[in-house]
Structure formats: structure tokens, C-alpha cells
Design a protein around this motif. Structure first.
Motif, PDB file in Angstrom:
ATOM      1  N   ASP A  79       0.873  -1.175   0.000  1.00  0.00           N
ATOM      2  CA  ASP A  79       0.000   0.000   0.000  1.00  0.00           C
ATOM      3  C   ASP A  79       0.907   1.220   0.000  1.00  0.00           C
ATOM      4  OD1 ASP A  79      -1.820   2.059   0.470  1.00  0.00           O
ATOM      5  OD2 ASP A  79      -3.072   0.827   1.778  1.00  0.00           O
ATOM      6  N   CYS A  80       0.918   1.932  -1.112  1.00  0.00           N
ATOM      7  CA  CYS A  80       1.889   3.019  -1.307  1.00  0.00           C
ATOM      8  C   CYS A  80       1.492   4.339  -0.674  1.00  0.00           C
ATOM      9  CB  CYS A  80       2.115   3.236  -2.805  1.00  0.00           C
ATOM     10  SG  CYS A  80       2.831   1.827  -3.657  1.00  0.00           S
ATOM     11  N   HIS A  81       0.300   4.391  -0.051  1.00  0.00           N
ATOM     12  CA  HIS A  81      -0.133   5.674   0.517  1.00  0.00           C
ATOM     13  C   HIS A  81      -1.053   5.433   1.703  1.00  0.00           C
ATOM     14  CE1 HIS A  81      -1.205  10.125  -0.387  1.00  0.00           C
ATOM     15  NE2 HIS A  81      -1.615   9.824   0.850  1.00  0.00           N
ATOM     16  N   VAL A  82      -0.495   5.540   2.910  1.00  0.00           N
ATOM     17  CA  VAL A  82      -1.298   5.442   4.124  1.00  0.00           C
ATOM     18  C   VAL A  82      -0.897   6.562   5.076  1.00  0.00           C
ATOM     19  CG1 VAL A  82      -1.431   2.930   3.890  1.00  0.00           C
ATOM     20  CG2 VAL A  82       0.246   3.933   5.457  1.00  0.00           C
ATOM     21  N   HIS A  83      -1.752   6.767   6.078  1.00  0.00           N
ATOM     22  CA  HIS A  83      -1.456   7.687   7.178  1.00  0.00           C
ATOM     23  C   HIS A  83      -1.801   6.952   8.468  1.00  0.00           C
ATOM     24  CE1 HIS A  83      -0.789  11.243   4.643  1.00  0.00           C
ATOM     25  NE2 HIS A  83      -1.802  10.811   3.928  1.00  0.00           N
ATOM     26  N   ASP A 141      -4.790   5.712   0.771  1.00  0.00           N
ATOM     27  CA  ASP A 141      -4.929   6.923   1.598  1.00  0.00           C
ATOM     28  C   ASP A 141      -5.546   6.555   2.943  1.00  0.00           C
ATOM     29  OD1 ASP A 141      -4.424   9.566   2.084  1.00  0.00           O
ATOM     30  OD2 ASP A 141      -6.011  10.365   0.809  1.00  0.00           O
ATOM     31  N   ALA A 142      -5.260   5.336   3.412  1.00  0.00           N
ATOM     32  CA  ALA A 142      -5.857   4.842   4.648  1.00  0.00           C
ATOM     33  C   ALA A 142      -5.619   5.804   5.792  1.00  0.00           C
ATOM     34  CB  ALA A 142      -5.289   3.466   4.990  1.00  0.00           C
ATOM     35  N   GLY A 143      -6.678   6.039   6.557  1.00  0.00           N
ATOM     36  CA  GLY A 143      -6.635   6.946   7.691  1.00  0.00           C
ATOM     37  C   GLY A 143      -7.490   8.178   7.508  1.00  0.00           C
ATOM     38  N   VAL A 144      -7.658   8.640   6.257  1.00  0.00           N
ATOM     39  CA  VAL A 144      -8.561   9.763   6.013  1.00  0.00           C
ATOM     40  C   VAL A 144      -9.989   9.247   6.150  1.00  0.00           C
ATOM     41  CG1 VAL A 144      -6.860  10.852   4.506  1.00  0.00           C
ATOM     42  CG2 VAL A 144      -8.681   9.463   3.495  1.00  0.00           C
ATOM     43  N   PRO A 145     -10.973  10.127   6.230  1.00  0.00           N
ATOM     44  CA  PRO A 145     -12.336   9.664   6.489  1.00  0.00           C
ATOM     45  C   PRO A 145     -12.789   8.532   5.561  1.00  0.00           C
ATOM     46  CG  PRO A 145     -12.264  12.033   6.675  1.00  0.00           C
ATOM     47  CD  PRO A 145     -10.904  11.605   6.189  1.00  0.00           C
ATOM     48  N   ARG A 146     -13.258   7.458   6.186  1.00  0.00           N
ATOM     49  CA  ARG A 146     -13.831   6.276   5.528  1.00  0.00           C
ATOM     50  C   ARG A 146     -12.804   5.423   4.777  1.00  0.00           C
ATOM     51  NH1 ARG A 146     -17.134  10.616   4.651  1.00  0.00           N
ATOM     52  NH2 ARG A 146     -19.167  10.571   5.697  1.00  0.00           N
ATOM     53  N   ALA A 147     -11.533   5.777   4.847  1.00  0.00           N
ATOM     54  CA  ALA A 147     -10.487   4.961   4.213  1.00  0.00           C
ATOM     55  C   ALA A 147      -9.862   4.075   5.292  1.00  0.00           C
ATOM     56  CB  ALA A 147      -9.428   5.838   3.542  1.00  0.00           C
ATOM     57  N   VAL A 148     -10.413   2.878   5.438  1.00  0.00           N
ATOM     58  CA  VAL A 148     -10.022   1.986   6.522  1.00  0.00           C
ATOM     59  C   VAL A 148      -8.711   1.273   6.195  1.00  0.00           C
ATOM     60  CG1 VAL A 148     -12.386   1.664   7.303  1.00  0.00           C
ATOM     61  CG2 VAL A 148     -11.455   0.153   5.543  1.00  0.00           C
ATOM     62  N   PHE A 149      -8.143   0.630   7.198  1.00  0.00           N
ATOM     63  CA  PHE A 149      -6.837  -0.001   7.069  1.00  0.00           C
ATOM     64  C   PHE A 149      -6.910  -1.490   6.713  1.00  0.00           C
ATOM     65  CE2 PHE A 149      -5.945   3.791   9.451  1.00  0.00           C
ATOM     66  CZ  PHE A 149      -4.699   4.185   9.008  1.00  0.00           C
ATOM     67  N   ASP A 150      -8.098  -2.034   6.593  1.00  0.00           N
ATOM     68  CA  ASP A 150      -8.214  -3.471   6.342  1.00  0.00           C
ATOM     69  C   ASP A 150      -8.953  -3.784   5.049  1.00  0.00           C
ATOM     70  OD1 ASP A 150     -10.689  -2.629   7.158  1.00  0.00           O
ATOM     71  OD2 ASP A 150     -10.879  -4.024   8.841  1.00  0.00           O
ATOM     72  N   ASN A 151      -8.787  -2.895   4.048  1.00  0.00           N
ATOM     73  CA  ASN A 151      -9.523  -3.129   2.806  1.00  0.00           C
ATOM     74  C   ASN A 151      -8.770  -2.631   1.583  1.00  0.00           C
ATOM     75  OD1 ASN A 151     -11.565  -3.994   1.113  1.00  0.00           O
ATOM     76  ND2 ASN A 151     -12.969  -2.317   1.590  1.00  0.00           N
ATOM     77  N   LEU A 152      -7.500  -3.005   1.453  1.00  0.00           N
ATOM     78  CA  LEU A 152      -6.782  -2.702   0.213  1.00  0.00           C
ATOM     79  C   LEU A 152      -7.498  -3.325  -0.981  1.00  0.00           C
ATOM     80  CD1 LEU A 152      -4.400  -1.663  -1.462  1.00  0.00           C
ATOM     81  CD2 LEU A 152      -3.102  -3.680  -0.763  1.00  0.00           C
ATOM     82  N   THR A 153      -8.100  -4.479  -0.773  1.00  0.00           N
ATOM     83  CA  THR A 153      -8.833  -5.129  -1.867  1.00  0.00           C
ATOM     84  C   THR A 153      -9.934  -4.222  -2.387  1.00  0.00           C
ATOM     85  OG1 THR A 153      -8.365  -7.301  -0.913  1.00  0.00           O
ATOM     86  CG2 THR A 153     -10.133  -7.181  -2.533  1.00  0.00           C
ATOM     87  N   VAL A 161       4.205  -0.754   3.559  1.00  0.00           N
ATOM     88  CA  VAL A 161       3.401   0.457   3.419  1.00  0.00           C
ATOM     89  C   VAL A 161       4.324   1.663   3.343  1.00  0.00           C
ATOM     90  CG1 VAL A 161       1.379  -0.452   4.626  1.00  0.00           C
ATOM     91  CG2 VAL A 161       3.116   0.789   5.919  1.00  0.00           C
ATOM     92  N   ARG A 162       3.837   2.679   2.667  1.00  0.00           N
ATOM     93  CA  ARG A 162       4.531   3.973   2.663  1.00  0.00           C
ATOM     94  C   ARG A 162       3.642   4.953   3.426  1.00  0.00           C
ATOM     95  NH1 ARG A 162       5.878   7.484  -2.678  1.00  0.00           N
ATOM     96  NH2 ARG A 162       3.690   6.943  -2.951  1.00  0.00           N
ATOM     97  N   ASP A 163       4.107   5.364   4.603  1.00  0.00           N
ATOM     98  CA  ASP A 163       3.354   6.312   5.429  1.00  0.00           C
ATOM     99  C   ASP A 163       3.742   7.726   5.002  1.00  0.00           C
ATOM    100  OD1 ASP A 163       1.831   6.468   8.379  1.00  0.00           O
ATOM    101  OD2 ASP A 163       3.104   8.179   7.903  1.00  0.00           O
ATOM    102  N   LEU A 164       2.763   8.460   4.494  1.00  0.00           N
ATOM    103  CA  LEU A 164       3.067   9.755   3.878  1.00  0.00           C
ATOM    104  C   LEU A 164       2.652  10.938   4.736  1.00  0.00           C
ATOM    105  CD1 LEU A 164       2.427   9.071   0.085  1.00  0.00           C
ATOM    106  CD2 LEU A 164       4.578   9.157   1.355  1.00  0.00           C
TER     107      LEU A 164
END
Length: 396
Positions: A64-68, A308-320, A108-111
Motif C-alpha cells: 500500500d503506497c499511501h497510508v497515514h 490513503d488509509a486513515g482519512v475519512p472512511r479509508a479503513v486499514f483493512d480493505n486494500l482489496t 506500506v509507505r506512510d506519507l
């Protein structure tokens, strides 16, 4: 430790490669061999642990190339970040990292985070004290006074401040420099999402300073002006790349051609809740943005997967769920897997160590029931994940 994992099929990567009744031999943190089950099995020592999944698929760990990790995906993740002390926030970030690992994400890449917490988490995971994927940390993203994500502590004003902040982030252990070339939706009172925050000359200063200390640059850029300036400055990846302009969109075909020619990777950052985005912003506007992603790929732009996991409604358990966005756009399933493995690894500078199953590569892999080349939904239920050779059973 030696571990022999066999499966009904192995997908080593890149697309088009498949080994039926295959196996992977792992020794400590590295892959020793990949191929036919019998051939690889003969290389395993008598004391090797053996795990067999005859009805499953073995493939590279997902990226996942873009998470927070500092954000909590709530309606107001900024308030959550500002309301926690370091210890609490670190504990929550560690829990999110474990959730990512549970879903087969091994890098993951934490941006963008605060207080260098992603670096601390990266070290804890690397040392085996906490379970989680490998973390590439950006630390505090560069932004302008009152600009997008100012609360992370990366505010700069002018070239001297830019140079100082890049050096500070590098000294803090950053793996990548993040710059907010345009505004964003999370920050109240700052620049509009399409509006540039830095001049072209300032972005060149960011890139020059980052590259001088051996770090790539990821540019958050929604607006067309910010995208064009980022490309001219020579950034390594562009995040979002939605081509927004005041009152609409302004797609610049010459800039798209330049992105492709320079080999700049684009991470659309498709939220797992991309369907909800379409409902909130309207189908017509959403489809204009969605269709442009497919069009950029057709122009030769190299895409990589991120939530973009972490922003509103972008959860951490659903890359799929994010990968299903590309399925919706008509990408072939084997190509979609590449966006989260081979291509993602290349885009974030790890193409020689992960993203595929090959001798000498880091032992990042997962086993899923079923066949993701037939149905992406097969990725939702990993039965075994290895990150740097460490076995992890999801939910355990």
C-alpha cells in the motif's frame, strides 16, 4: 529458520507467470527458491518446517503506497491526531499496522505523521517487537503556514526553511520526503484542494535537497498547476493527480506525456470507499475523475496502488476494496495485482528487494484461498502472511 510453503498455484510476478503445484523456500528473512513443488522441496533441509495449501494461491505480499497511520479513518481524523498524546497515538498506529498485516499488506509507505512516530513504529516492527508490514516513513510533510496538514509540524516558508526541514526529516530517519504541492480536503482554512501551495522554484528546491540526501520525493498534488510544477521539479511520485482547477478540471496532455516519459509513478490513492466518494460528489464528477485514471494508464503513466488509509472512511483493512476500483475501470486482474506488488515496489524504490517472489528477495508473501486471477475477492481472506520471513496468521 527454514520454511517450505507449497500451494496449488504460485504467482511469482510479474503478470503472466504462474507455477501450478508450486512452492517457495524461505530461509530466515529471504526467499531461497521458487518453482515446482518437488524441485524446491528437494532444496529444503530435513528440519525445515513445511506448510501445504493445495487449494490456495501463493503470491507476493501486497504493498500500500499511501497510508497515514496517525489518522483513524473517522469523520474527523485531524481531531483524533491532535487529541492524543504520543504514547496513545503510537499504540493506535501499531494496531493499524497489525490490521494491515492481517490483510496481506507487507509494505506500506506512510506519507505523513507527527513526532516521528512512524519511524519509531518502523524500527519496532523491523526488530520484531511488534507485528506489522515494513514501513517507509515520510515523517512531517512539507507544507506552507496554515497549509494542508500543517498540524504534523512540517510548516516551511521560503527556500531556506525548505532546506532545513528536508534535512531535519532526513536526520529523523525519513525514507521519503512528502510535499503538499496543493491544498487538501482535510485542512480547514487552508488553500483550496486545487490551489498551489508552493512555487515551481520552491518545489525544485525540495527535490534538489531531498535528492542530495538520497531521498525520493512524493508530491501531494490535486490541482493541475501543482501537478505540472511537480513534474517540472522532478518529483518521484505524484499522489492523487486529479487535475483539478478552479471551477472544474484542466487536464494537460503535454504534462501527462512528460509524466510518462520521465517514469514518474502516480498513486491515485483510491479509497476503499471510492463508491461512497461517487455518491458524495456526484456520479458525473466522480466518473470524470475515475475515467482519467484509466486514460493516464493508456498514455503510458505508471500507476501504483494506495488507499490513503486513515482519512475519512479509508479503513486499514480493505486494500482489496481499493483494487476493485481498477477492476471497475476495466483493468485485467493480473495487471491489478501488479499495481500492488511488482509496480508498487518499483514505484517506491524497493523493486530489487520485494514485490515479487524470487531468489534473494525479502520473504514477503501471502497465501489466500481461491484464485485472485479469477476473483479479486480471494485476497480478502489470507490464511498465512510472511513479512521479512516472519509467519503471521491473520487474526491470531
Amino acid at each position: 529458520m527454514e520454511l517450505l510453503i507449497s500451494a496449488g498455484q504460485v504467482l511469482p510476478g510479474p503478470a503472466g507467470r504462474r507455477v501450478l503445484d508450486g512452492a517457495v523456500l524461505v530461509r530466515d528473512s529471504a526467499i531461497v527458491a521458487v518453482g515446482d513443488r518437488a524441485e524446491v522441496g528437494r532444496l529444503a533441509g530435513a528440519d525445515a518446517e513445511r506448510r501445504d495449501f493445495p487449494d490456495a494461491t501463493l503470491l507476493p505480499g501486497l504493498i500500500d503506497c499511501h497510508v497515514h497511520l496517525a489518522f483513524d479513518a473517522s469523520p474527523d481524523p485531524v481531531a483524533a491526531v491532535q487529541g492524543h498524546d504520543e504514547a496513545t497515538l503510537f499504540e493506535e498506529m501499531a494496531a493499524r499496522a497489525r490490521r494491515l498485516l492481517d490483510t496481506g499488506v507487507t509494505t506500506v509507505r506512510d506519507l505523513g505523521d507527527r513526532d516521528g512516530l512512524a519511524v519509531r513504529l518502523r524500527e519496532s516492527i523491523a526488530e520484531g517487537r511488534l507485528p506489522g508490514p515494513r514501513v517507509l516513513a515520510a515523517t512531517a510533510p512539507l507544507t506552507v503556514p496554515d497549509g494542508h496538514c500543517w498540524f504534523f509540524g512540517g510548516v516551511v516558508d521560503g527556500k531556506d526553511a525548505i532546506r532545513t526541514m528536508v534535512r531535519r526529516n532526513a536526520a529523523a530517519g525519513a525514507d521519503v520526503i512528502k510535499v503538499m504541492a496543493t491544498g487538501g480536503g482535510l485542512t480547514k482554512g487552508g488553500a483550496a484542494i486545487w490551489e498551489s501551495q508552493f512555487s515551481a522554484e520552491e518545489l525544485r528546491c525540495v527535490v534538489a535537497e531531498a535528492h542530495d540526501v538520497g531521498l525520493p520525493v512524493a508530491s501531494h498534488a490535486h490541482g493541475s498547476e501543482g501537478i505540472a510544477a511537480s513534474v517540472a521539479a522532478g518529483v518521484d511520485t505524484i499522489e492523487h493527480c486529479t487535475w483539478m482547477a478552479e471551477g472544474g478540471f484542466d487536464v494537460r496532455e503535454d504534462v501527462v506525456a512528460e509524466i510518462a516519459a520521465r517514469g514518474i509513478h502516480v498513486c491515485p490513492g483510491a479509497s476503499p470507499n471510492w463508491r461512497g466518494f461517487a455518491e458524495r460528489f456526484g456520479q458525473e464528477r466522480a466518473m470524470e475523475i475515475f475515467g482519467r485514471v484509466r486514460w493516464m494508464a493508456e498514455q503510458g503513466v505508471r500507476l501504483i496502488a494506495g488507499t490513503d488509509a486513515g482519512v475519512p472512511r479509508a479503513v486499514f483493512d480493505n486494500l482489496t476494496g481499493s483494487l476493485e476500483f481498477f477492476d471497475f475501470l476495466g483493468f485485467e486482474l493480473d495487471r491489478i495485482l501488479e499495481l500492488a506488488t511488482v509496480d508498487a515496489a518499483t514505484g517506491i524504490g524497493l523493486g530489487d528487494s520485494t514485490g515479487r517472489l524470487a531468489e534473494g528477495y525479502r520473504a514477503d508473501l501471502l497465501v489466500v484461498e481461491g484464485d485472485p486471477l479469477t476473483e479479486l475477492d480471494a485476497l480478502r481472506e489470507p490464511v498465512l502472511v510472511l513479512a521479512a520471513g516472519r509467519p503471521h496468521v491473520p487474526g491470531s
